[in-house]
Scaffold this active site. Structure first.
Site, PDB file in Angstrom:
ATOM      1  N   HIS A  19       0.846  -1.208   0.000  1.00 35.34           N
ATOM      2  CA  HIS A  19       0.000   0.000   0.000  1.00 35.34           C
ATOM      3  C   HIS A  19       0.879   1.256   0.000  1.00 35.34           C
ATOM      4  O   HIS A  19       0.619   2.220  -0.731  1.00 35.34           O
ATOM      5  CB  HIS A  19      -0.864   0.070   1.274  1.00 35.34           C
ATOM      6  CG  HIS A  19      -1.872  -1.020   1.437  1.00 35.34           C
ATOM      7  ND1 HIS A  19      -1.941  -1.808   2.563  1.00 35.34           N
ATOM      8  CD2 HIS A  19      -2.882  -1.432   0.629  1.00 35.34           C
ATOM      9  CE1 HIS A  19      -2.950  -2.659   2.451  1.00 35.34           C
ATOM     10  NE2 HIS A  19      -3.535  -2.453   1.285  1.00 35.34           N
ATOM     11  N   LYS A  43     -16.756  -6.478   6.851  1.00 38.74           N
ATOM     12  CA  LYS A  43     -15.469  -7.107   7.152  1.00 38.74           C
ATOM     13  C   LYS A  43     -15.154  -6.989   8.629  1.00 38.74           C
ATOM     14  O   LYS A  43     -15.234  -5.882   9.181  1.00 38.74           O
ATOM     15  CB  LYS A  43     -14.353  -6.385   6.369  1.00 38.74           C
ATOM     16  CG  LYS A  43     -13.808  -7.155   5.211  1.00 38.74           C
ATOM     17  CD  LYS A  43     -12.553  -6.488   4.653  1.00 38.74           C
ATOM     18  CE  LYS A  43     -12.168  -7.098   3.316  1.00 38.74           C
ATOM     19  NZ  LYS A  43     -11.035  -6.410   2.693  1.00 38.74           N
ATOM     20  N   ARG A  92      -2.092  -6.181  -7.700  1.00 36.10           N
ATOM     21  CA  ARG A  92      -0.978  -7.125  -7.524  1.00 36.10           C
ATOM     22  C   ARG A  92      -1.080  -8.307  -8.470  1.00 36.10           C
ATOM     23  O   ARG A  92      -0.078  -8.831  -8.935  1.00 36.10           O
ATOM     24  CB  ARG A  92      -0.985  -7.692  -6.085  1.00 36.10           C
ATOM     25  CG  ARG A  92      -0.760  -6.681  -4.996  1.00 36.10           C
ATOM     26  CD  ARG A  92      -1.217  -7.246  -3.661  1.00 36.10           C
ATOM     27  NE  ARG A  92      -2.651  -7.544  -3.682  1.00 36.10           N
ATOM     28  CZ  ARG A  92      -3.343  -7.978  -2.637  1.00 36.10           C
ATOM     29  NH1 ARG A  92      -2.734  -8.223  -1.497  1.00 36.10           N
ATOM     30  NH2 ARG A  92      -4.636  -8.192  -2.730  1.00 36.10           N
ATOM     31  N   SER A 130      -2.505  -8.159   3.501  1.00 37.44           N
ATOM     32  CA  SER A 130      -2.739  -7.912   4.925  1.00 37.44           C
ATOM     33  C   SER A 130      -3.134  -9.206   5.632  1.00 37.44           C
ATOM     34  O   SER A 130      -2.694  -9.467   6.752  1.00 37.44           O
ATOM     35  CB  SER A 130      -3.834  -6.860   5.116  1.00 37.44           C
ATOM     36  OG  SER A 130      -3.455  -5.651   4.526  1.00 37.44           O
TER      37      SER A 130
END
Ligand code: PNS
Length: 162
Positions: A19, A43, A92, A130
């Site tokens: 990030h 989430k 990514r 993450s």
């Protein structure tokens, strides 16, 4: 000429070197970047929104062009409120590409004025996520190549508390 502002939104639970790389490289295009931490109702996060904002503020304390904020509701509405012109996100993998493409097109439908800038993550960071970082730290591993040491320390503290 008015300054060009981008919003870089995300869960940032926690922020990673991936990030941070996207945010720093965003200054090749934008004058100011608002890192916007989402209150993500769907989430379950490890860090609270306040903790995530504070972590990012600490990491960018010497970068005046970065502002850190929290937002809820529609991203496009937040972008308009902040007088930003674009959403900045990193890609990514091919899976990211598909998700980001879908999100960019949805946001375009919601507000055609707002552009999405999808930047390829540096190869060195393309494997970082993450969730993987949290799993590594939870299992006693070292994720220092993926996340700043201060963040790893906070993660270790968080998991020790549980
Ligand atoms: O880091 P993440 O979890 O991939 O971030 C996703 C985020 C927060 C950028 C996305 O879920 C979002 O924009 N949420 C705000 C709600 C919204 O605007 N939804 C419609 C656009 S798809």
């Amino acid at each position: 000429m008015s300054e060009k502002i981008a919003v870089c939104p995300g869960s940032f639970d926690p922020i990673t070197y991936g990030h941070m790389n996207i945010i720093k490289r965003g200054f090749a295009i934008f004058d100011r970047i608002i890192v916007a931490v989402a209150f993500n109702i769907s989430k379950k996060t490890t860090f609270t929104v306040e903790e995530r904002v504070s972590i990012i503020q600490d990491l960018f304390h010497d970068e005046a062009r970065v502002t850190v904020d929290a937002f809820d509701g529609l991203l496009v509405d937040y972008v308009v409120r902040k007088k930003a012109v674009a959403v900045l996100r990193g890609i990514r993998t091919v899976t990211d590409y598909e998700n980001e493409m879908q999100m960019a097109l949805t946001n375009k439908m919601l507000n055609p004025q707002i552009e999405s800038v999808l930047m390829m993550t540096d190869g060195a960071y393309s494997h970082i996520s993450s969730s993987n970082i949290k799993e590594i730290v939870k299992l006693g591993g070292n994720a220092e190549s993926m996340v700043p040491k201060s963040v790893q320390t906070l993660l270790r503290r968080k998991f020790a508390m549980k």
